[in-house]
Design a protein around this motif. Structure first.
Motif, PDB file in Angstrom:
ATOM      1  N   ARG A 154      31.819  67.882  63.485  1.00 44.31           N
ATOM      2  CA  ARG A 154      33.154  67.995  64.095  1.00 44.31           C
ATOM      3  C   ARG A 154      33.739  69.387  63.864  1.00 44.31           C
ATOM      4  O   ARG A 154      34.280  70.007  64.765  1.00 44.31           O
ATOM      5  CB  ARG A 154      34.087  66.923  63.530  1.00 44.31           C
ATOM      6  CG  ARG A 154      33.816  65.551  64.050  1.00 44.31           C
ATOM      7  CD  ARG A 154      34.890  64.553  63.557  1.00 44.31           C
ATOM      8  NE  ARG A 154      34.612  63.241  64.082  1.00 44.31           N
ATOM      9  CZ  ARG A 154      34.189  62.206  63.362  1.00 44.31           C
ATOM     10  NH1 ARG A 154      34.023  62.339  62.054  1.00 44.31           N
ATOM     11  NH2 ARG A 154      33.947  61.051  63.926  1.00 44.31           N
ATOM     12  N   ARG A 155      33.646  69.866  62.607  1.00 48.46           N
ATOM     13  CA  ARG A 155      34.212  71.159  62.249  1.00 48.46           C
ATOM     14  C   ARG A 155      33.539  72.289  63.010  1.00 48.46           C
ATOM     15  O   ARG A 155      34.209  73.161  63.587  1.00 48.46           O
ATOM     16  CB  ARG A 155      34.085  71.397  60.737  1.00 48.46           C
ATOM     17  CG  ARG A 155      34.739  72.707  60.298  1.00 48.46           C
ATOM     18  CD  ARG A 155      34.509  73.065  58.841  1.00 48.46           C
ATOM     19  NE  ARG A 155      33.117  73.453  58.628  1.00 48.46           N
ATOM     20  CZ  ARG A 155      32.257  72.811  57.855  1.00 48.46           C
ATOM     21  NH1 ARG A 155      32.616  71.728  57.216  1.00 48.46           N
ATOM     22  NH2 ARG A 155      31.010  73.242  57.721  1.00 48.46           N
ATOM     23  N   GLU A 156      32.219  72.305  63.027  1.00 49.05           N
ATOM     24  CA  GLU A 156      31.496  73.401  63.676  1.00 49.05           C
ATOM     25  C   GLU A 156      31.720  73.408  65.182  1.00 49.05           C
ATOM     26  O   GLU A 156      31.864  74.475  65.773  1.00 49.05           O
ATOM     27  CB  GLU A 156      30.007  73.327  63.345  1.00 49.05           C
ATOM     28  CG  GLU A 156      29.691  73.641  61.894  1.00 49.05           C
ATOM     29  CD  GLU A 156      30.056  75.057  61.470  1.00 49.05           C
ATOM     30  OE1 GLU A 156      30.031  75.984  62.315  1.00 49.05           O
ATOM     31  OE2 GLU A 156      30.370  75.254  60.290  1.00 49.05           O
ATOM     32  N   LEU A 157      31.766  72.233  65.814  1.00 44.61           N
ATOM     33  CA  LEU A 157      32.038  72.185  67.243  1.00 44.61           C
ATOM     34  C   LEU A 157      33.406  72.798  67.535  1.00 44.61           C
ATOM     35  O   LEU A 157      33.544  73.632  68.437  1.00 44.61           O
ATOM     36  CB  LEU A 157      31.977  70.747  67.760  1.00 44.61           C
ATOM     37  CG  LEU A 157      32.262  70.580  69.254  1.00 44.61           C
ATOM     38  CD1 LEU A 157      31.206  71.294  70.096  1.00 44.61           C
ATOM     39  CD2 LEU A 157      32.345  69.098  69.609  1.00 44.61           C
TER      40      LEU A 157
ATOM     41  N   ALA B 254      22.122  71.544  57.281  1.00 42.66           N
ATOM     42  CA  ALA B 254      23.009  71.988  58.354  1.00 42.66           C
ATOM     43  C   ALA B 254      23.129  70.881  59.398  1.00 42.66           C
ATOM     44  O   ALA B 254      22.426  69.866  59.331  1.00 42.66           O
ATOM     45  CB  ALA B 254      22.457  73.268  58.989  1.00 42.66           C
ATOM     46  N   VAL B 255      24.008  71.117  60.347  1.00 44.35           N
ATOM     47  CA  VAL B 255      24.131  70.243  61.511  1.00 44.35           C
ATOM     48  C   VAL B 255      24.008  71.101  62.762  1.00 44.35           C
ATOM     49  O   VAL B 255      24.225  72.308  62.716  1.00 44.35           O
ATOM     50  CB  VAL B 255      25.474  69.471  61.565  1.00 44.35           C
ATOM     51  CG1 VAL B 255      25.670  68.610  60.333  1.00 44.35           C
ATOM     52  CG2 VAL B 255      26.640  70.413  61.760  1.00 44.35           C
ATOM     53  N   ALA B 256      23.688  70.443  63.862  1.00 45.86           N
ATOM     54  CA  ALA B 256      23.699  71.083  65.168  1.00 45.86           C
ATOM     55  C   ALA B 256      24.241  70.044  66.151  1.00 45.86           C
ATOM     56  O   ALA B 256      24.059  68.840  65.958  1.00 45.86           O
ATOM     57  CB  ALA B 256      22.309  71.546  65.567  1.00 45.86           C
ATOM     58  N   VAL B 257      24.913  70.551  67.196  1.00 43.45           N
ATOM     59  CA  VAL B 257      25.604  69.658  68.121  1.00 43.45           C
ATOM     60  C   VAL B 257      25.202  69.965  69.558  1.00 43.45           C
ATOM     61  O   VAL B 257      25.369  71.095  70.029  1.00 43.45           O
ATOM     62  CB  VAL B 257      27.141  69.781  67.974  1.00 43.45           C
ATOM     63  CG1 VAL B 257      27.848  68.827  68.918  1.00 43.45           C
ATOM     64  CG2 VAL B 257      27.574  69.532  66.532  1.00 43.45           C
ATOM     65  N   ILE B 258      24.686  68.949  70.236  1.00 38.46           N
ATOM     66  CA  ILE B 258      24.445  69.022  71.671  1.00 38.46           C
ATOM     67  C   ILE B 258      25.740  68.542  72.320  1.00 38.46           C
ATOM     68  O   ILE B 258      26.003  67.340  72.367  1.00 38.46           O
ATOM     69  CB  ILE B 258      23.257  68.145  72.094  1.00 38.46           C
ATOM     70  CG1 ILE B 258      21.974  68.586  71.380  1.00 38.46           C
ATOM     71  CG2 ILE B 258      23.087  68.174  73.614  1.00 38.46           C
ATOM     72  CD1 ILE B 258      20.806  67.638  71.583  1.00 38.46           C
TER      73      ILE B 258
ATOM     74  N   GLU C 240      29.722  67.236  51.650  1.00 39.46           N
ATOM     75  CA  GLU C 240      30.247  66.940  52.977  1.00 39.46           C
ATOM     76  C   GLU C 240      29.265  66.085  53.774  1.00 39.46           C
ATOM     77  O   GLU C 240      28.068  66.354  53.781  1.00 39.46           O
ATOM     78  CB  GLU C 240      30.517  68.259  53.709  1.00 39.46           C
ATOM     79  CG  GLU C 240      31.213  68.125  55.037  1.00 39.46           C
ATOM     80  CD  GLU C 240      31.565  69.489  55.618  1.00 39.46           C
ATOM     81  OE1 GLU C 240      32.744  69.693  55.915  1.00 39.46           O
ATOM     82  OE2 GLU C 240      30.655  70.344  55.754  1.00 39.46           O
ATOM     83  N   GLU C 241      29.779  65.081  54.456  1.00 42.16           N
ATOM     84  CA  GLU C 241      28.954  64.263  55.335  1.00 42.16           C
ATOM     85  C   GLU C 241      28.621  65.053  56.600  1.00 42.16           C
ATOM     86  O   GLU C 241      29.483  65.775  57.120  1.00 42.16           O
ATOM     87  CB  GLU C 241      29.690  62.969  55.705  1.00 42.16           C
ATOM     88  CG  GLU C 241      29.831  62.001  54.562  1.00 42.16           C
ATOM     89  CD  GLU C 241      28.490  61.486  54.071  1.00 42.16           C
ATOM     90  OE1 GLU C 241      27.610  61.186  54.902  1.00 42.16           O
ATOM     91  OE2 GLU C 241      28.323  61.396  52.839  1.00 42.16           O
ATOM     92  N   PRO C 242      27.415  64.914  57.122  1.00 45.81           N
ATOM     93  CA  PRO C 242      27.028  65.668  58.325  1.00 45.81           C
ATOM     94  C   PRO C 242      27.975  65.485  59.514  1.00 45.81           C
ATOM     95  O   PRO C 242      28.238  66.454  60.224  1.00 45.81           O
ATOM     96  CB  PRO C 242      25.624  65.136  58.627  1.00 45.81           C
ATOM     97  CG  PRO C 242      25.087  64.757  57.282  1.00 45.81           C
ATOM     98  CD  PRO C 242      26.269  64.185  56.547  1.00 45.81           C
TER      99      PRO C 242
END
Length: 181
Positions: free
Chosen positions: A90-93, A45-49, A83-85
């Motif tokens: 970008r998508r999730e944000l 997964a990814v997470a975005v600050i 998919e690249e992280p």
């Protein structure tokens, strides 16, 4: 050789779901004894600050069935196959917040529950945010409320357990350390 490595002698698939797979591995321990390990396989997964021009942390509140409660989190989501992280970030944000960012900075990758799962989260900082006119839609089973909070508010949310997950607590700690520098 990896220190204390456990050599797998057999893997038995138990469950193959939409998000996770469960398997039981039979292993030889470093002392020669046998053991079983229940392992959850996850695509990552990814997470975005995400930080606004006003210095606010962009967060979402959503219900988490596994916890039977709502919690406040930084935007995050599962990697799609191949998919690249950075693409996921970008998508999730965009999907969860309606924001895009001109700059994404990779911070680090970390394991979420290494005792029983192989999930890792790729953590990014998103800067120079902008609103997206026609944002991507949330997943059909996803319901979130957008919040923008100060570092002090986020720290209070960790203290009173409205922020309850490790990735978001880590993000708040990282931001607090940036303030100290």
């Amino acid at each position: 050789m990896k220190k204390f490595e456990e050599k797998t002698t057999q893997t038995t698939a138990i469950f193959d779901g939409k998000i996770v797979k469960l398997q039981v591995d039979e292993v030889i321990l470093p002392n020669g004894n046998m053991a079983k390990r229940e392992i959850i396989k996850h695509p990552g997964a990814v997470a975005v600050i995400a930080i606004t021009h006003e210095g606010k942390l962009v967060m979402v509140e959503q219900y988490r069935k596994a916890l039977e409660r709502s919690i406040i989190e930084i935007p995050a989501g599962k990697l799609e196959p191949g998919e690249e992280p950075i693409v996921t970030a970008r998508r999730e944000l965009e999907e969860e917040t309606g924001y895009g960012a001109k700059e994404f900075i990779f911070l680090q990758t970390f394991a979420t529950s290494p005792g029983f799962a192989d999930e890792v989260i790729h953590l990014f900082v998103a800067k120079d945010l902008y609103h997206i006119e026609n944002k991507a839609a949330l997943d059909e089973d996803e319901f979130v409320e957008l919040l923008e909070v100060s570092l002090e508010e986020a720290q209070a949310m960790v203290s009173d357990e409205r922020i309850y997950d490790a990735k978001t607590a880590f993000a708040v700690l990282w931001l607090a350390l940036q303030e100290v520098k």
